[in-house]
Design an enzyme around this catalytic site. Structure first.
Site, PDB file in Angstrom:
ATOM      1  N   ASP A  14       0.823  -1.221   0.000  1.00  0.00           N
ATOM      2  CA  ASP A  14       0.000   0.000   0.000  1.00  0.00           C
ATOM      3  C   ASP A  14       0.857   1.272   0.000  1.00  0.00           C
ATOM      4  O   ASP A  14       0.669   2.151  -0.827  1.00  0.00           O
ATOM      5  CB  ASP A  14      -0.930   0.033   1.223  1.00  0.00           C
ATOM      6  N   ASP A 123      -6.833   4.688  12.714  1.00  0.00           N
ATOM      7  CA  ASP A 123      -5.504   5.267  12.530  1.00  0.00           C
ATOM      8  C   ASP A 123      -5.523   6.530  11.679  1.00  0.00           C
ATOM      9  O   ASP A 123      -4.761   7.460  11.929  1.00  0.00           O
ATOM     10  CB  ASP A 123      -4.554   4.222  11.943  1.00  0.00           C
TER      11      ASP A 123
END
Ligand code: ARG
Length: 406
Positions: A14, A123
């Site tokens: 990612d 997050d």
């Protein structure tokens, strides 16, 4: 002039794909990875990978001691366990990562910071709240949240942009780890009726595979923070690593949990935090020995608020500092040693002592002839302490009325 952006880099697919994606947007990318004690990470390889994929600079920051001393220590002092059992592993590293990213952004005249969080988790909020708190003018890019790509599209994009794609079957899990523990979600774990398979765990053996003999160890605390293991003084980060090994080998620290995310959904996560399980049990036991009763009874109210604030992205806030000042004040007397017994998944305190701060008085507590507690005085105390008899008369009256109505 092209703008510079600092990317919170992990080395995974990612955040690697994020590099060409940010370059396409016109940024020069500075990749930053923090060493917060994530096990098995090859930081040299991660650093090189970012450069190979196109970053103009790639920086590794060793923040292990800082993480332990300034982020883990408060959690220990505050007995901070989210919803009773999660020692805030991932939640804790986020403000520290951002602190470093903002510092590097300022040094390098970068105008933006990028993180690799999705749009569903906590997050993203923790990263962005911390960025806003430290520099409200900093721009934020969240490529993974904004991709809207399927896994296949992401892999195609990676191949087109020379981003190495992991060969073989990709891990079905999403894992975040640091020295305080490991969080694992997704894949087969998404169905909460599925038991976590063996390969979901990375720091612990199954309790039934643990040794048949218990392990005993002495943890010495100063002002609520562990400073020595079996009388050997060492930095907190080093001690946590050691305890992860010892406790993990005893099957300690597995937490299989459905939790309330701050974005409003419930998720299933399996955590491993072997050192945390031992240290936090020992700390709590030492507080039983050393804290004055009223302080000890009131402290959980503050702890609960602090714990939720850490989970909910409010590490950098005036209220957090004020509540932490209360916690620090209580810890002045939390000095001493706790003997822990580790055995097949359990870590329990079996003995404790404090040279200067124990409030336990054996002469008062004993049932032997050494007793110095004035038991005659107890009779008067009970009279003062209990409710007046008239109250009981009222209560009895109400009870008997109720009975008649039944
Ligand atoms: N749910 C945990 C938290 O919000 C962990 C998040 C990261 N988990 C993961 N497996 N990638 O603190």
């Amino acid at each position: 002039m092209t703008e510079k952006i600092v990317l919170a880099y992990s080395g995974g697919l990612d955040t690697s794909v994020a590099i060409p994606w940010l370059m396409d947007k016109g940024y020069e990318v500075i990749a930053v990875v923090l060493n917060v004690g994530q096990p098995d990470a090859d930081f040299d390889a991660i650093q090189q990978k970012a450069l190979k994929v196109g970053a103009i600079d790639s920086i590794v920051v060793d923040a292990q001691d800082e993480f332990a001393d300034h982020y883990v220590a408060p959690v220990i002092k505050a007995n901070a366990l989210y919803e009773g059992d999660y020692p805030l592993v991932s939640a804790l590293s986020r403000p520290l990562i951002i602190e470093h990213l903002v510092k590097i952004a300022h040094q390098q005249n970068a105008t933006a910071i990028a993180h690799g969080s999705t749009g569903k988790g906590n997050d993203q909020v923790r990263f962005e709240a911390a960025i806003h708190a430290l520099d409200p003018d900093m721009k934020i890019e969240a490529p993974i949240r904004d991709f809207h790509w399927s896994r296949e599209e992401e892999i195609d994009y990676a191949k087109e942009h020379n981003v190495p794609v992991p060969i073989g079957k990709a891990s079905p899990y999403s894992i975040d780890a640091n020295l305080w523990g490991r969080a694992n979600e997704a894949g087969i774990l998404e169905n909460p009726w599925n038991q976590a398979p063996d390969d979901a765990w990375g720091m612990t053996v199954a309790p039934e595979e643990a040794p048949d003999e218990p392990t005993f160890l002495d943890l010495t605390f100063e002002q609520g923070v562990p400073v020595a293991l079996n009388d050997e003084h060492m930095p907190l980060a080093a001690m946590i690593k050691k305890l992860n090994q010892i406790a993990g080998a005893n099957g300690i620290g597995r937490i299989d949990k459905i939790e309330n995310r701050l974005v409003g959904i419930k998720s299933r996560e399996v955590y491993e935090a072997p050192a945390a399980a031992v240290i936090m049990a020992a700390h709590h036991d030492l507080e039983n020995l050393t804290l004055e009763r009223d302080v000890q009874h009131f402290k959980p109210t503050i702890e609960n608020k602090l714990t939720n604030m850490i989970y909910e992205a409010q590490w950098i806030s005036p209220l957090f500092d004020a509540l932490m000042a209360f916690i620090d004040q209580t810890q002045a007397v939390v000095n001493g040693t706790v003997k822990m017994k580790l055995y097949k998944g359990n870590a329990v305190a079996v003995a404790r002592k404090s040279a200067h701060n124990s409030l336990y008085d054996e002469d008062l507590a004993t049932y032997t002839s050494a007793d110095s507690f004035d038991q005659e005085a107890a009779a008067g105390f009970i009279k003062l302490w209990t409710l007046p008899t008239t109250v009981f008369e009222q209560v009895n009256h109400v009870h008997s009325e109720e009975k008649q109505h039944d």
